[in-house]
Design an enzyme around this catalytic site. Structure first.
Site: not given
Ligand code: PMP
Length: 288
Positions: A50, A149, A182
């Site tokens: 990622r 990210k 989200e």
């Molecule tokens: N959405 C956002 C905006 C995030 O910053 C994160 C990570 N903290 C997630 C979803 C969850 O992703 P992951 O399972 O890869 O931590």
């Protein structure tokens, strides 16, 4: 604490980046949040993939191989004597001038912080969380892909501030069309009539590593799962709802916008998901 910074381990007091780093000046950079469970880095390869996709999307050429970054990540855990913890891996555009141009930043920087983790209170997992939808919308995915990210989290931070103003620990962000995207730092899932549903990335969701794990778990436990456009109405009428993230793991939601979700307690499918997740984190890691 020892921090990995551009190829060396330094004390945290010495771990500094320049005020001319575009990561600081413009949020021009990318990161990963990764968990270490009993000496295993959970799904390290997926995190590094990622990271590479985020880098490619912002045209940031990382001069390190995936193996080099993996080695540095594991070494950061060892240097700090950790068996369980949270790893923050950051790549910045590097030092440039006061203009936006990334071409004047020839050398990206990388640093890795491996530390203890602050979990949500245990009662959120047993009793469930109460959250709200906030007015701040997720940035349109055509303007800025939620899959990147990036170091610019102001959109999420504004929503987090609003959550707190409403007395909630986490908040749902809708996209500009009003569909559920989200949460500020977590993905969202709901259960309806025995099926697990979650918004797709185009609706404003990060492709969470924990989210991917939930898809694998759903297969394992024989519960259908699919990406679906979701509205607040759908969530209010869900049988169950839960959030996922590297830090949060999987946490149940029992109240949303003042409405009780399902029976108002963590649901049976969530319980099976959490149980399977806690098993997987011990078996799907890279040994440090
Ligand atoms: N959405 C956002 C905006 C995030 O910053 C994160 C990570 N903290 C997630 C979803 C969850 O992703 P992951 O399972 O890869 O931590």
């Amino acid at each position: 604490m020892k921090i990995y910074l551009d190829g060396k381990f330094v004390d945290s007091a010495e771990a500094k980046v320049s005020v001319f780093d575009h990561g600081l000046l413009y949020g021009d950079g990318i990161f990963e949040g990764i968990r270490l469970y009993k000496g295993n880095v959970f799904r390290l390869d997926a995190h590094l993939e990622r990271l590479e996709y985020s880098a490619k999307a912002i045209l940031l050429k990382m001069p390190w191989s995936r193996q080099e970054i993996a080695n540095a990540t594991c070494e950061a855990c060892r240097q700090n004597g950790l068996q369980d913890g949270y790893i923050r891996l950051v790549v910045t555009r590097g030092v440039g001038d006061l203009g936006l141009s990334p071409w004047l930043c020839p050398t990206p920087s990388i640093f890795i912080i491996a530390d203890k983790i602050n979990l949500y209170p245990a009662e959120y997992y047993t009793k469930g969380m109460e959250i709200v939808t906030v007015p701040t919308r997720r940035v349109n995915s055509a303007a800025f892909s939620p899959a990147i990210k990036s170091l610019n989290y102001l959109n999420n931070i504004l929503a987090k501030i609003e959550a707190r103003q409403f007395g909630a620990p986490e908040a749902i962000m809708l996209n500009d069309q009003g569909y559920v995207g989200e949460c500020t730092g977590d993905n969202i899932f709901m259960v309806h009539k025995g099926k697990i549903l979650t918004p797709c990335a185009q609706q404003g969701a990060l492709k969470g590593i924990t989210r991917d794990t939930i898809f694998d778990i759903a297969q394992e436990i024989g519960v259908p799962i699919e990406e679906h456009d979701l509205t607040r109405y759908d969530l209010w009428n869900a049988d169950e709802c839960f959030l996922t993230g590297t830090a949060a793991e999987a946490v149940p939601v029992v109240k949303l916008d003042g409405r009780q979700i399902g029976a108002g307690t963590p649901g049976p499918i969530f319980a099976r998901v959490l149980e399977a997740f806690r098993r997987r984190v011990l078996t799907e890691g890279t040994r440090i």
